[in-house]
Design an enzyme around this catalytic site. Structure first.
Site, PDB file in Angstrom:
ATOM      1  N   HIS A   1      94.215 -16.905  93.039  1.00 36.33           N
ATOM      2  CA  HIS A   1      95.057 -16.351  93.568  1.00 36.33           C
ATOM      3  C   HIS A   1      94.965 -15.973  95.091  1.00 36.33           C
ATOM      4  O   HIS A   1      94.158 -15.540  95.865  1.00 36.33           O
ATOM      5  CB  HIS A   1      95.740 -14.618  92.840  1.00 36.33           C
ATOM      6  CG  HIS A   1      94.527 -14.169  92.733  1.00 36.33           C
ATOM      7  ND1 HIS A   1      94.585 -12.596  92.915  1.00 36.33           N
ATOM      8  CD2 HIS A   1      93.405 -13.845  91.825  1.00 36.33           C
ATOM      9  CE1 HIS A   1      93.262 -11.601  93.021  1.00 36.33           C
ATOM     10  NE2 HIS A   1      93.361 -12.243  92.048  1.00 36.33           N
TER      11      HIS A   1
ATOM     12  N   CYS B   1      89.497 -12.576  88.254  1.00 35.80           N
ATOM     13  CA  CYS B   1      89.272 -13.560  88.775  1.00 35.80           C
ATOM     14  C   CYS B   1      88.736 -14.624  90.505  1.00 35.80           C
ATOM     15  O   CYS B   1      88.306 -13.523  90.649  1.00 35.80           O
ATOM     16  CB  CYS B   1      91.269 -13.903  89.217  1.00 35.80           C
ATOM     17  SG  CYS B   1      91.741 -13.859  87.566  1.00 35.80           S
TER      18      CYS B   1
END
Length: 481
Positions: free
Chosen positions: A368, A387
């Site tokens: 992301h 992440c």
């Protein structure tokens, strides 16, 4: 700095392993052997097996015992030779250790060679050593590691080129004969620009580099090179050999022919590589999980792009880092309670930034964007909750959308300002890989830090003594995933 050279080194590391058709040999002629137990060894093929195993130093396996038992003069001896051959073949073809047992999570695809069929063919053809030699990775990166490791082991009884700890710290501005060696390691670790590694004076540029390194390892960032700083920088020949053996083992875990179009993220160095039709199309920095929130080693595809994503805060972050901050904090960060969950709405403050790359896995791991752009300037980019944050993620999303033929759909989705999903026409494989040895422009191996201290488990599985080095201690700067 040397980051460009190191990024390009991913071309030759574990991420581009070449194929190896010798895994199985000729299927029709090997099929003539009814059972692997009926392989008929000769003194010549048995000798080839012993010769191959005697040369296991080339694969960093010399600390392991691969004793060859058996005499080709009798059937029991044949079976013993076969067992020895298959054990060594498996170590070369898929690794001497099992990553799924060494790591809590490991889902990256591994090689699946038919070793029994391949061995049967190799013995029948009298080419056992050739077959065994073909099983390990065949790329330039592996060969470079093999050459460097072999040379280090050949010199193991000689002096190690360590940085002596004289018990006297090196203060800023001092002149010391150890400075050139220290500077080279700072360059290799990406803390110092190559052009700043000049002479034997402890310059302001070097002081700043040492301070950054000290901060990353939880040492008082005073710029003084004492025992702790030397402990991080000081790698003996045995240390280097150990790291190279681990790097070769991690390469053996990987498929020899990965998808031609894929994304590889090196968790250890915080670098992303995008391969398109077998060629390196793009590299950029990545921010990965901090120690204690490690990014797992996953094989997991991107199946859609998400424009203007919302972020549903995981329970752990909600409980440990957001609850108790009050309604004002939620309003300030565009968050609200929805059905018992804290959800952050789309916008520039969203912790996912302006694009999310949705992936298929059971661990809620994905790529992301991020509003915390300053973290990409860090050397140790282990800063997230697990992440992977992508440098210039919007530019990367546009690149993928264009390559996949959905650029117009992506641009329309972005323009809505609302969370919008853009499915990809085909999934793009992603591999989250951990590799602490990279290569410089000259092809020589460069030892980088082991931020999660994961190498020790692999090293001990290869027969090396346990050794825990200095651990990266980076503090997370935000609540993002």
């Amino acid at each position: 700095m040397r980051s460009g050279a190191i990024a390009c080194s991913l071309l030759t590391l574990a991420f581009a392993l070449s194929g190896c058709d010798a895994f199985t040999g000729d299927r029709e002629s090997a099929a003539a052997v009814a059972s692997i137990d009926q392989v008929d060894w000769s003194s010549d093929t048995a000798g080839q097996l012993r010769s191959a195993i005697d040369g296991r130093v080339a694969h960093g396996l010399d600390a392991m015992n691969f004793t060859v038992e058996g005499d080709p003069a009798n059937q029991d001896g044949d079976q013993a030779l076969t067992r020895s051959a298959l054990r060594y073949a498996a170590a070369l073809a898929t690794g001497a250790s099992d990553p799924s047992k060494l790591h809590e999570v490991y889902t990256i695809a591994r090689p699946k060679p038919d070793l029994e069929r391949g061995l049967a063919q190799a013995v029948a053809d009298g080419k056992v050593k050739d077959w065994l030699d073909s099983l390990a990775p065949q790329d330039d990166g592996y060969r470079s590691l093999s050459k460097a490791y072999t040379e280090l082991r050949r010199q193991r009884n000689g002096p190690s080129p360590v940085i002596p700890d004289k018990g006297e710290a090196i203060d800023p501005g001092a002149t010391d004969k150890r400075i050139p060696v220290i500077a080279r390691q700072l360059v290799a670790s990406d803390y110092l620009a190559p052009e700043a590694a000049q002479g034997d004076r402890y310059t302001p540029a070097m002081v700043q580099a040492v301070r950054r390194m000290q901060a990353d390892y939880g040492i008082k960032p005073d710029g003084v090179i004492g025992s702790d700083a030397l402990g991080i920088l000081n790698l003996s020949d045995d240390d280097r050999a150990r790291e190279m053996a681990v790097a070769m083992e991690r390469m053996r875990w990987l498929e020899r022919q990965p998808a031609a179009t894929r994304i590889d993220v090196n968790i250890a160095s915080g670098r992303l590589s995008y391969w398109r039709d077998g060629k390196l199309a793009d590299t950029r920095k990545a921010i990965v999980g901090e120690p204690d929130h490690e990014t797992p080693q996953l094989g997991s595809p991107i199946y859609r792009l998400v424009a203007n994503p919302t972020w549903t805060v995981p329970r752990s972050i909600q409980k440990n880092e957001i609850e108790g901050k009050g309604a004002g904090y939620l309003r300030q960060n565009n968050m609200a309670w929805e059905d018992g969950w804290i959800v952050q709405q789309p916008g520039p403050k969203n912790s996912l930034g302006l694009v999310k790359f949705d992936m298929k896995n059971d661990h809620q791991i994905y790529l992301h964007d991020t509003p915390a752009k300053q973290l990409f300037n860090e050397v140790q980019r282990q800063r997230s909750h697990g992440c992977v944050r992508v440098e210039d993620a919007l530019g990367f999303a546009e690149m993928l959308a264009r390559d996949e033929g959905v650029l117009e759909e992506w641009q329309r989705a972005r323009a809505t300002g609302k969370e919008t999903f853009v499915p990809l026409p085909r999934e793009i494989p992603v591999r989250l890989i951990y590799q602490t040895v990279l290569f410089g422009e000259d092809g020589a191996p460069i030892i980088r830090s082991d931020p999660y201290s994961w190498n020790d488990k692999v090293a001990t599985a290869l027969g090396f003594a346990s050794h825990q080095g200095y651990r990266v201690r980076t503090a997370n700067g935000d609540v993002g995933p």
